[in-house]
Design an enzyme around this catalytic site. Structure first.
Site, PDB file in Angstrom:
ATOM      1  N   GLY A  75     -16.419 -36.011 109.243  1.00 28.12           N
ATOM      2  CA  GLY A  75     -15.153 -35.584 108.633  1.00 28.12           C
ATOM      3  C   GLY A  75     -15.379 -34.719 107.410  1.00 28.12           C
ATOM      4  O   GLY A  75     -14.633 -34.766 106.429  1.00 28.12           O
ATOM      5  N   GLN A 104     -10.250 -33.722 103.116  1.00 31.19           N
ATOM      6  CA  GLN A 104      -9.975 -33.624 101.682  1.00 31.19           C
ATOM      7  C   GLN A 104     -11.134 -34.185 100.855  1.00 31.19           C
ATOM      8  O   GLN A 104     -11.606 -33.524  99.922  1.00 31.19           O
ATOM      9  CB  GLN A 104      -8.692 -34.413 101.344  1.00 31.19           C
ATOM     10  CG  GLN A 104      -8.323 -34.365  99.877  1.00 31.19           C
ATOM     11  CD  GLN A 104      -7.219 -35.336  99.477  1.00 31.19           C
ATOM     12  OE1 GLN A 104      -6.906 -36.282 100.208  1.00 31.19           O
ATOM     13  NE2 GLN A 104      -6.640 -35.109  98.315  1.00 31.19           N
ATOM     14  N   ASP A 163     -18.114 -32.081 111.556  1.00 31.02           N
ATOM     15  CA  ASP A 163     -16.671 -32.254 111.780  1.00 31.02           C
ATOM     16  C   ASP A 163     -16.329 -31.594 113.123  1.00 31.02           C
ATOM     17  O   ASP A 163     -17.212 -31.054 113.797  1.00 31.02           O
ATOM     18  CB  ASP A 163     -15.860 -31.603 110.626  1.00 31.02           C
ATOM     19  CG  ASP A 163     -14.478 -32.253 110.432  1.00 31.02           C
ATOM     20  OD1 ASP A 163     -14.108 -32.538 109.280  1.00 31.02           O
ATOM     21  OD2 ASP A 163     -13.799 -32.496 111.463  1.00 31.02           O
ATOM     22  N   ILE A 164     -15.035 -31.634 113.477  1.00 28.07           N
ATOM     23  CA  ILE A 164     -14.600 -30.909 114.678  1.00 28.07           C
ATOM     24  C   ILE A 164     -13.774 -29.687 114.268  1.00 28.07           C
ATOM     25  O   ILE A 164     -13.046 -29.111 115.075  1.00 28.07           O
ATOM     26  CB  ILE A 164     -13.767 -31.820 115.619  1.00 28.07           C
ATOM     27  CG1 ILE A 164     -12.578 -32.435 114.878  1.00 28.07           C
ATOM     28  CG2 ILE A 164     -14.648 -32.910 116.229  1.00 28.07           C
ATOM     29  CD1 ILE A 164     -11.608 -33.181 115.775  1.00 28.07           C
ATOM     30  N   ASP A 212     -17.959 -34.861 117.238  1.00 23.84           N
ATOM     31  CA  ASP A 212     -16.781 -35.688 117.531  1.00 23.84           C
ATOM     32  C   ASP A 212     -17.260 -37.130 117.489  1.00 23.84           C
ATOM     33  O   ASP A 212     -18.081 -37.543 118.318  1.00 23.84           O
ATOM     34  CB  ASP A 212     -16.240 -35.327 118.927  1.00 23.84           C
ATOM     35  CG  ASP A 212     -15.034 -36.201 119.300  1.00 23.84           C
ATOM     36  OD1 ASP A 212     -14.347 -35.865 120.276  1.00 23.84           O
ATOM     37  OD2 ASP A 212     -14.798 -37.224 118.610  1.00 23.84           O
ATOM     38  N   TYR A 240      -2.786 -47.132 110.546  1.00 25.80           N
ATOM     39  CA  TYR A 240      -3.895 -46.741 109.658  1.00 25.80           C
ATOM     40  C   TYR A 240      -4.382 -47.954 108.875  1.00 25.80           C
ATOM     41  O   TYR A 240      -5.591 -48.239 108.836  1.00 25.80           O
ATOM     42  CB  TYR A 240      -3.410 -45.645 108.704  1.00 25.80           C
ATOM     43  CG  TYR A 240      -4.358 -45.244 107.618  1.00 25.80           C
ATOM     44  CD1 TYR A 240      -4.070 -45.548 106.282  1.00 25.80           C
ATOM     45  CD2 TYR A 240      -5.519 -44.536 107.891  1.00 25.80           C
ATOM     46  CE1 TYR A 240      -4.911 -45.150 105.270  1.00 25.80           C
ATOM     47  CE2 TYR A 240      -6.374 -44.137 106.874  1.00 25.80           C
ATOM     48  CZ  TYR A 240      -6.069 -44.453 105.556  1.00 25.80           C
ATOM     49  OH  TYR A 240      -6.914 -44.064 104.551  1.00 25.80           O
TER      50      TYR A 240
HETATM   51  C1  VAH Z   1      -2.928 -41.834 103.000  1.00 26.66           C
HETATM   52  N1  VAH Z   1      -4.266 -40.576 101.395  1.00 26.66           N
HETATM   53  O1  VAH Z   1      -1.947 -41.500 102.351  1.00 26.66           O
HETATM   54  C2  VAH Z   1      -4.299 -41.707 102.325  1.00 26.66           C
HETATM   55  C3  VAH Z   1      -4.634 -42.941 101.548  1.00 26.66           C
HETATM   56  C4  VAH Z   1      -3.772 -44.695  99.996  1.00 26.66           C
HETATM   57  C5  VAH Z   1      -3.428 -43.527 100.809  1.00 26.66           C
HETATM   58  O2  VAH Z   1      -5.259 -43.894 102.357  1.00 26.66           O
HETATM   59  O3  VAH Z   1      -2.861 -42.273 104.118  1.00 26.66           O
END
Ligand code: VAH
Length: 311
Positions: free
Chosen positions: A8, A12, A34-35, A52, A142
């Site tokens: 990655g 950022q 990265d890809i 990948d 996430y």
């Molecule tokens: C997001 N920048 O917004 C990430 C981070 C705490 C936020 O994990 O998903």
């Protein structure tokens, strides 16, 4: 000492981490992957490979052929994009991590550094000075992959002796590479719109406080955790904290240099994600075990951000 692979690397954090590591250890010690198109690394003569992380054979090949000893595993789908495609987020964040941990096990790598996030906490965790160990019921895919990823890394440590280390990042504010679809991306958008003298409509309510960190501190944290002697570490996952900021705090700081910066607020689906996260973290273990401490306060960050964005 094996070479350092960053997955990655066009993201950022990854993009600035690669440049920092190359400066510290020399370009030939680093492998960026990265890809996406790696424009900046070619300019800096840092070796780049298309990778990948879902392709286990490719991960193994690069580890073996390039003599990789350490991986900073930065490839992931973030919270907002993850809610648009939870199944893809699960696949990339979990299978990608499994592939990296398996490569570490099979090839006896030195260490694996895995960013976790405040997103690992849910609405029923303590909101202020959230401890390292507490209730963890994240409400985003996430966040689920971050909690599961922490547990998977701990399993690989206890079962196979893999040296896997994690830190729970807050929202990261940076000037070099746009954030990749997180809930906290608004914080960078505020600075970019101020510079362009455009009015910005913020998708998070003005009073919503979230933990943030300026990129130089985020890089310092992950590199210091990686460098810490193993015997000093009493845990594998560490909270790190720097700033607790609401959009209105950042706007006020920006208006010291751009008094006419215009803002409006129109919360969207990301507001409920933000409200499920802590406002501040207890990072005493990171401070004790590996001397973590941030350097930037809000005004120092704003001055540096605006200076860099003007270039
Ligand atoms: C997001 N920048 O917004 C990430 C981070 C705490 C936020 O994990 O998903």
């Amino acid at each position: 000492m094996g070479r350092i692979l960053v997955t990655g690397a066009c993201g950022q954090i990854g993009s600035e981490l690669v440049l920092y590591l190359a400066d510290q250890f020399g370009e030939s010690a680093i492998i960026a992957s990265d890809i996406k198109n790696p424009s900046s690394f070619i300019k800096n003569n840092i070796p780049f490979f298309y990778l990948d992380v879902l392709d286990f054979a490719a991960v193994n090949r690069i580890v073996v052929e390039q003599n990789v000893g350490t991986i900073f595993h930065m490839a992931a789908i973030l919270s907002a994009v993850g809610e648009k495609n939870p199944q893809l987020a699960y696949q990339i964040n979990m299978q990608g991590l499994m592939n990296v941990l398996e490569a570490a096990r099979q090839h006896h790598m030195e260490k694996i550094i895995i960013p976790s996030s405040i997103a690992a906490f849910g609405p029923d965790a303590p909101k202020d000075k959230t401890p390292d160990n507490t209730i963890m019921n994240p409400t985003t895919m996430y966040g689920v992959t971050k909690v599961a990823g922490e547990k998977l890394a701990q399993y690989y440590h206890f079962k196979y002796g893999v040296d896997a280390r994690s830190l729970r990042y807050p929202g990261i504010i940076s000037s070099e590479t746009l954030p990749g679809g997180g809930t906290t991306d608004f914080a960078v958008d505020l600075y970019l719109n101020a510079i362009d003298e455009k009015k910005y409509t913020c998708y998070i309510a003005e009073e919503t406080v979230l933990p943030f960190m300026y990129m130089p501190d985020a890089i310092k944290a992950i590199v210091d955790l990686a460098a810490a002697p193993g015997e000093k570490l009493t845990q594998q996952v560490y909270n790190v904290h720097a700033l607790s900021l609401a959009p209105r705090d950042i706007v006020a700081s920006i208006r010291n240099e751009y008094p006419s910066f215009r803002i409006s607020y129109d919360p969207d689906f990301r507001q409920s994600i933000a409200e499920s996260w802590p406002r501040s973290l207890n990072d005493s273990a990171a401070r004790r075990d590996w001397n973590w401490s941030p350097r930037y306060d809000l005004h120092a960050m704003t001055r540096d951000m605006l200076k860099k964005l003007k270039k």
